[in-house]
Design a protein around this motif. Sequence first.
Motif, short mmCIF file in Angstrom:
data_model
loop_
_atom_site.label_atom_id
_atom_site.label_comp_id
_atom_site.label_asym_id
_atom_site.label_seq_id
_atom_site.Cartn_x
_atom_site.Cartn_y
_atom_site.Cartn_z
N LEU A 168 -41.70 -70.27 -1.20
CA LEU A 168 -43.15 -70.10 -0.96
C LEU A 168 -43.75 -71.45 -0.24
N PHE A 169 -43.37 -72.35 -0.59
CA PHE A 169 -43.93 -73.71 -0.15
C PHE A 169 -42.73 -74.54 0.76
N ALA A 170 -41.92 -74.12 0.99
CA ALA A 170 -40.78 -74.55 1.88
C ALA A 170 -41.38 -74.66 3.40
N ALA A 171 -40.81 -75.62 4.22
CA ALA A 171 -41.39 -75.88 5.65
C ALA A 171 -40.58 -74.83 6.35
N PRO A 172 -41.33 -74.02 7.24
CA PRO A 172 -40.56 -73.14 8.04
C PRO A 172 -39.35 -73.46 8.89
N GLY A 173 -38.55 -72.69 8.94
CA GLY A 173 -37.11 -73.40 9.45
C GLY A 173 -37.02 -74.12 10.90
N ARG A 174 -36.75 -74.82 11.55
CA ARG A 174 -36.79 -75.37 12.77
C ARG A 174 -35.43 -75.41 13.50
N ALA A 175 -35.65 -75.16 14.79
CA ALA A 175 -34.35 -75.30 15.69
C ALA A 175 -34.20 -76.92 16.00
N ALA A 176 -33.26 -77.20 16.10
CA ALA A 176 -33.22 -78.75 16.60
C ALA A 176 -33.57 -78.93 18.07
N THR A 177 -34.05 -79.83 18.77
CA THR A 177 -34.22 -80.12 19.89
C THR A 177 -33.85 -81.48 20.35
N ALA A 178 -33.60 -81.60 21.81
CA ALA A 178 -33.39 -82.76 22.54
C ALA A 178 -34.31 -82.67 23.77
N THR A 179 -34.76 -83.71 24.15
CA THR A 179 -35.42 -83.87 25.44
C THR A 179 -34.65 -84.69 26.56
N GLY A 180 -34.97 -84.69 27.62
CA GLY A 180 -34.49 -85.52 28.63
C GLY A 180 -35.59 -85.55 29.92
N SER A 181 -35.38 -86.25 30.92
CA SER A 181 -36.29 -86.06 32.01
C SER A 181 -35.38 -86.25 33.42
N PHE A 182 -36.15 -86.02 34.69
CA PHE A 182 -35.47 -86.25 35.82
C PHE A 182 -36.65 -86.46 36.73
N GLN A 183 -36.32 -87.16 37.79
CA GLN A 183 -37.27 -87.50 38.84
C GLN A 183 -37.14 -86.28 39.95
N VAL A 184 -38.50 -86.24 40.48
CA VAL A 184 -38.76 -85.30 41.62
C VAL A 184 -39.01 -86.43 42.82
N ARG A 185 -38.39 -86.06 43.88
CA ARG A 185 -38.63 -86.88 45.07
C ARG A 185 -38.57 -86.06 46.36
N ILE A 186 -39.48 -86.69 47.25
CA ILE A 186 -39.29 -86.51 48.65
C ILE A 186 -39.44 -87.53 49.53
N ASN A 187 -38.84 -87.66 50.50
CA ASN A 187 -38.99 -88.99 51.55
C ASN A 187 -39.64 -88.38 52.69
N ILE A 188 -40.63 -88.66 53.30
CA ILE A 188 -41.28 -88.46 54.27
C ILE A 188 -41.03 -89.18 55.26
N GLU A 189 -40.39 -88.80 56.39
CA GLU A 189 -39.99 -89.42 57.56
C GLU A 189 -40.94 -89.29 58.58
N ALA A 190 -41.23 -90.45 59.58
CA ALA A 190 -42.29 -90.18 60.53
C ALA A 190 -41.66 -88.86 61.56
N GLY A 191 -42.37 -87.95 61.75
CA GLY A 191 -42.40 -86.95 62.60
C GLY A 191 -43.40 -86.23 63.03
N CYS A 192 -43.06 -85.51 64.24
CA CYS A 192 -44.06 -84.77 64.98
C CYS A 192 -43.30 -83.36 65.29
N THR A 193 -44.42 -82.53 65.52
CA THR A 193 -44.15 -81.07 66.16
C THR A 193 -45.17 -80.82 67.23
N VAL A 194 -44.84 -79.91 68.13
CA VAL A 194 -45.87 -79.28 68.82
C VAL A 194 -46.15 -78.04 68.32
N ASN A 195 -47.15 -77.91 67.78
CA ASN A 195 -47.53 -76.35 67.10
C ASN A 195 -47.85 -75.38 68.27
N SER A 196 -48.58 -75.62 69.30
CA SER A 196 -48.72 -74.80 70.27
C SER A 196 -49.41 -75.37 71.51
N ALA A 197 -49.23 -74.73 72.48
CA ALA A 197 -49.67 -75.04 74.08
C ALA A 197 -50.20 -73.93 74.43
#
Length: 162
Positions: free
Chosen positions: A16-45
């Motif tokens: 009755l007083f025991a802690a609820p059962g837990r699943a084991a976990t592990a964590t990690g992380s990753f980076q999110v990146r984008i490299n914006i280069e100089a650029g142009c477009t002609v959208n309309s004329a």
Amino acid sequence: MRPFLPAAALFLVAVLFAAPGRAATATGSFQVRINIEAGCTVNSATTLDFGNVGVLAADTDVASTITVQCTATTPYSIGLSAGLHGGSVTTRQMSNGAGTIAYSLWRDAGRSLNWGNTVAGDTVDAVGNGAAQAHTVYGRVPPQTTPAPGLYTDTITVTVTY
């Protein structure tokens, strides 16, 4: 004296007083990146349409818009070609068969600054802000000998240098 609880009662209290059962976990992380280069477009004329005109006895002035999008802080120049019909960037030619009509493209509403394709000479210079930027093309058909009736056309290439 120690209180005595039967083993079954101890087990029930533990469940009755025991802690609820837990699943084991592990964590990690990753980076999110984008490299914006100089650029142009002609959208309309948009089409530079001089409309329906009879005798070419007076200036016929119209305007159109070129929309360019460049990355923020990117300097750029917009150049316009001489067209397809043997003209130059100062006197372009629309044609219909052997007939031609001279016209000019300008960077300013007063039609005093020719719009050509020499960077840092006769182009429109700007700096990108990341959003679409509109640039007005001012066109003029000057008075001239009027050729045969018909539809006269030309095609201009827009070049953005950055």
